[in-house]
Design an enzyme around this catalytic site. Structure first.
Site, mmCIF file in Angstrom:
data_model
loop_
_atom_site.group_PDB
_atom_site.id
_atom_site.type_symbol
_atom_site.label_atom_id
_atom_site.label_comp_id
_atom_site.label_asym_id
_atom_site.label_seq_id
_atom_site.Cartn_x
_atom_site.Cartn_y
_atom_site.Cartn_z
ATOM 1 N N ASP A 46 -15.640 -36.221 -24.981
ATOM 2 C CA ASP A 46 -16.357 -35.648 -26.119
ATOM 3 C C ASP A 46 -17.826 -35.449 -25.742
ATOM 4 O O ASP A 46 -18.551 -36.412 -25.524
ATOM 5 C CB ASP A 46 -16.262 -36.597 -27.327
ATOM 6 C CG ASP A 46 -16.927 -36.015 -28.563
ATOM 7 O OD1 ASP A 46 -16.221 -35.339 -29.339
ATOM 8 O OD2 ASP A 46 -18.143 -36.212 -28.735
ATOM 9 N N TYR A 51 -26.291 -32.513 -26.219
ATOM 10 C CA TYR A 51 -26.406 -33.693 -25.355
ATOM 11 C C TYR A 51 -27.037 -33.329 -24.005
ATOM 12 O O TYR A 51 -27.477 -34.204 -23.266
ATOM 13 C CB TYR A 51 -25.040 -34.364 -25.108
ATOM 14 C CG TYR A 51 -24.319 -34.866 -26.349
ATOM 15 C CD1 TYR A 51 -24.949 -34.949 -27.587
ATOM 16 C CD2 TYR A 51 -22.991 -35.274 -26.272
ATOM 17 C CE1 TYR A 51 -24.279 -35.389 -28.717
ATOM 18 C CE2 TYR A 51 -22.308 -35.728 -27.395
ATOM 19 C CZ TYR A 51 -22.955 -35.780 -28.617
ATOM 20 O OH TYR A 51 -22.273 -36.224 -29.730
ATOM 21 N N LYS A 76 -19.557 -29.022 -28.889
ATOM 22 C CA LYS A 76 -20.000 -28.753 -30.266
ATOM 23 C C LYS A 76 -21.085 -27.696 -30.323
ATOM 24 O O LYS A 76 -21.947 -27.639 -29.436
ATOM 25 C CB LYS A 76 -20.508 -30.052 -30.911
ATOM 26 C CG LYS A 76 -19.570 -31.242 -30.728
ATOM 27 C CD LYS A 76 -20.043 -32.493 -31.451
ATOM 28 C CE LYS A 76 -19.210 -33.701 -31.023
ATOM 29 N NZ LYS A 76 -19.764 -34.415 -29.857
ATOM 30 N N HIS A 109 -21.363 -28.955 -35.309
ATOM 31 C CA HIS A 109 -21.877 -30.312 -35.104
ATOM 32 C C HIS A 109 -22.370 -30.966 -36.403
ATOM 33 O O HIS A 109 -22.086 -32.131 -36.664
ATOM 34 C CB HIS A 109 -23.006 -30.270 -34.067
ATOM 35 C CG HIS A 109 -23.234 -31.546 -33.341
ATOM 36 N ND1 HIS A 109 -23.587 -31.607 -32.013
ATOM 37 C CD2 HIS A 109 -23.173 -32.840 -33.760
ATOM 38 C CE1 HIS A 109 -23.730 -32.877 -31.653
ATOM 39 N NE2 HIS A 109 -23.483 -33.643 -32.688
HETATM 40 P P1 NAD Z 1 -20.768 -46.295 -29.909
HETATM 41 O O1 NAD Z 1 -20.463 -46.949 -31.196
HETATM 42 O O2 NAD Z 1 -19.672 -45.830 -29.012
HETATM 43 O O3 NAD Z 1 -21.744 -47.288 -29.182
HETATM 44 C C1 NAD Z 1 -22.109 -47.127 -27.849
HETATM 45 C C2 NAD Z 1 -22.813 -48.395 -27.400
HETATM 46 O O4 NAD Z 1 -21.934 -49.506 -27.560
HETATM 47 C C3 NAD Z 1 -23.108 -48.320 -25.911
HETATM 48 O O5 NAD Z 1 -24.412 -47.838 -25.711
HETATM 49 C C4 NAD Z 1 -22.960 -49.739 -25.445
HETATM 50 O O6 NAD Z 1 -24.198 -50.373 -25.487
HETATM 51 C C5 NAD Z 1 -22.055 -50.371 -26.466
HETATM 52 N N1 NAD Z 1 -20.723 -50.662 -25.910
HETATM 53 C C6 NAD Z 1 -19.795 -49.773 -25.484
HETATM 54 N N2 NAD Z 1 -18.683 -50.410 -25.078
HETATM 55 C C7 NAD Z 1 -18.918 -51.742 -25.250
HETATM 56 C C8 NAD Z 1 -18.157 -52.906 -24.997
HETATM 57 N N3 NAD Z 1 -16.920 -52.836 -24.509
HETATM 58 N N4 NAD Z 1 -18.707 -54.106 -25.294
HETATM 59 C C9 NAD Z 1 -19.956 -54.185 -25.794
HETATM 60 N N5 NAD Z 1 -20.732 -53.114 -26.058
HETATM 61 C C10 NAD Z 1 -20.217 -51.906 -25.773
HETATM 62 O O7 NAD Z 1 -21.776 -45.089 -30.244
HETATM 63 P P2 NAD Z 1 -21.935 -43.579 -29.838
HETATM 64 O O8 NAD Z 1 -22.080 -43.391 -28.372
HETATM 65 O O9 NAD Z 1 -23.021 -43.056 -30.673
HETATM 66 O O10 NAD Z 1 -20.567 -42.914 -30.321
HETATM 67 C C11 NAD Z 1 -19.487 -42.577 -29.444
HETATM 68 C C12 NAD Z 1 -19.428 -41.087 -29.245
HETATM 69 O O11 NAD Z 1 -19.352 -40.408 -30.505
HETATM 70 C C13 NAD Z 1 -20.664 -40.482 -28.596
HETATM 71 O O12 NAD Z 1 -20.766 -40.760 -27.229
HETATM 72 C C14 NAD Z 1 -20.457 -39.028 -28.939
HETATM 73 O O13 NAD Z 1 -19.475 -38.450 -28.103
HETATM 74 C C15 NAD Z 1 -19.960 -39.132 -30.368
HETATM 75 N N6 NAD Z 1 -21.046 -38.975 -31.362
HETATM 76 C C16 NAD Z 1 -21.027 -37.888 -32.184
HETATM 77 C C17 NAD Z 1 -22.007 -37.694 -33.126
HETATM 78 C C18 NAD Z 1 -21.942 -36.500 -34.031
HETATM 79 O O14 NAD Z 1 -22.914 -36.222 -34.753
HETATM 80 N N7 NAD Z 1 -20.864 -35.760 -34.023
HETATM 81 C C19 NAD Z 1 -23.073 -38.603 -33.256
HETATM 82 C C20 NAD Z 1 -23.086 -39.710 -32.415
HETATM 83 C C21 NAD Z 1 -22.064 -39.898 -31.481
#
Ligand code: NAD
Length: 279
Positions: A46, A51, A76, A109
């Site tokens: 994704d 990004y 997106k 998005h």
């Molecule tokens: P997330 O909830 O996946 O959190 C990511 C953070 O969690 C990482 O930086 C890391 O520090 C921690 N983490 C990951 N795996 C872990 C583990 N096993 N143990 C402990 N900590 C851990 O947040 P995100 O990256 O914002 O969301 C995931 C994906 O969603 C993004 O990468 C993106 O592709 C998507 N996203 C979309 C939007 C949107 O507006 N559509 C906004 C934000 C994110």
């Protein structure tokens, strides 16, 4: 990702229920991170134009040697490109960067309601799918009134709505609408973006301990058993492996109910922007 289940979208296409999200993966690090994700077994990526790392995703895909049909790639449309024929130009730019002829899923998005051009953007998405530039189309960050309006205008129901969703912020109005309209929910920020003490919360810690899993794995399992699609982000290989290793246990109904109860119900669990504020 042999053991990752797939879900069937309302257009008949299937999507791996767990993938890898690359928000905030630095462009210079993206090829390595996505290559590692593909190596350890992820097949669903994704990304988004905003990004700034679609080239890195594309480079990793090209280097992987994995058959295109075995990959599921989402990108997106950014907020400043809803108008006129801009969505056509934007998807072509994304495809060029990704090195692909089509993506599997293209999303609006954010609805950017103050600009009031999300209905037009959705009409263009329908055209992009007809033109073969994406297999499926969906939206992100759309609230129920936005969803109702785009469906009323076009008769086309998005395949997914990708929204902020984690135990403290479960967005039940949207998930109920999605269930009633055969729209799959993709949970972004599934681990709360590390912004609150999710992993120490008793329902999560206790479920993890009961199954010999980590708190992150328990939370991901909760999303999967709720029927949500997830793509947690990490740039650390051991966490990529950990986040994929969630298909050999099942939370009990009581454990699910305890995590369900973590949402205070007043919206205060939200950790990122509200769709009405993003324009
Ligand atoms: P997330 O909830 O996946 O959190 C990511 C953070 O969690 C990482 O930086 C890391 O520090 C921690 N983490 C990951 N795996 C872990 C583990 N096993 N143990 C402990 N900590 C851990 O947040 P995100 O990256 O914002 O969301 C995931 C994906 O969603 C993004 O990468 C993106 O592709 C998507 N996203 C979309 C939007 C949107 O507006 N559509 C906004 C934000 C994110």
């Amino acid at each position: 990702m042999a053991n990752t289940p797939t879900l069937t979208l309302n257009d008949g296409n299937s999507i791996p229920q767990l993938g890898y999200g690359v928000f905030k993966v630095p462009p210079a690090d993206t090829e390595r991170a996505v290559s590692e994700a593909l190596e350890v077994g992820y097949r669903h990526i994704d990304t988004a134009a905003i990004y700034g790392n679609e080239e890195g995703v594309g480079a990793a895909i090209a280097a992987s040697g994995i058959a295109r049909d075995d990959l599921f790639i989402t990108t997106k449309l950014w907020n400043d490109r809803h108008h006129d024929e801009e969505p056509h130009a934007a998807v072509r730019e994304s495809l060029e960067k990704l090195g692909l002829e089509k993506v599997d899923l293209y999303l609006v998005h954010w609805p950017t309601p103050a600009k009031d051009d999300y209905v037009h953007a959705w009409e263009k998405m329908v055209e992009l799918r007809a033109a073969g530039l994406t297999r499926s189309i969906g939206v992100s960050n759309h609230l129920v009134p936005h969803l109702e309006r785009i469906v009323a205008a076009t008769g086309v129901v998005p395949a997914v709505n990708q929204i902020e969703l984690h135990p403290a912020y479960q967005q039940r109005e949207i998930t109920d609408w999605a269930a009633a309209n055969d729209v799959k929910i993709e949970s972004w920020g599934p681990l709360g973006q590390g912004k609150y003490d999710l992993f120490e919360a008793a329902p999560v810690a206790e479920a993890a301990a009961a199954h010999g899993k980590t708190p992150a794995q328990a939370v991901l399992r909760w999303h999967l058993q709720k029927g949500f699609i997830v793509f947690p982000k990490s740039v650390r290989r051991e966490r990529l492996v950990e986040n994929l290793d969630v298909f050999d246990f099942e939370l009990t109904a009581d454990e699910i109910a305890a995590i369900d109860a973590m949402d205070p119900g007043d919206g205060s669990g939200r950790v990122s922007a509200h769709p009405d504020e993003v324009n």
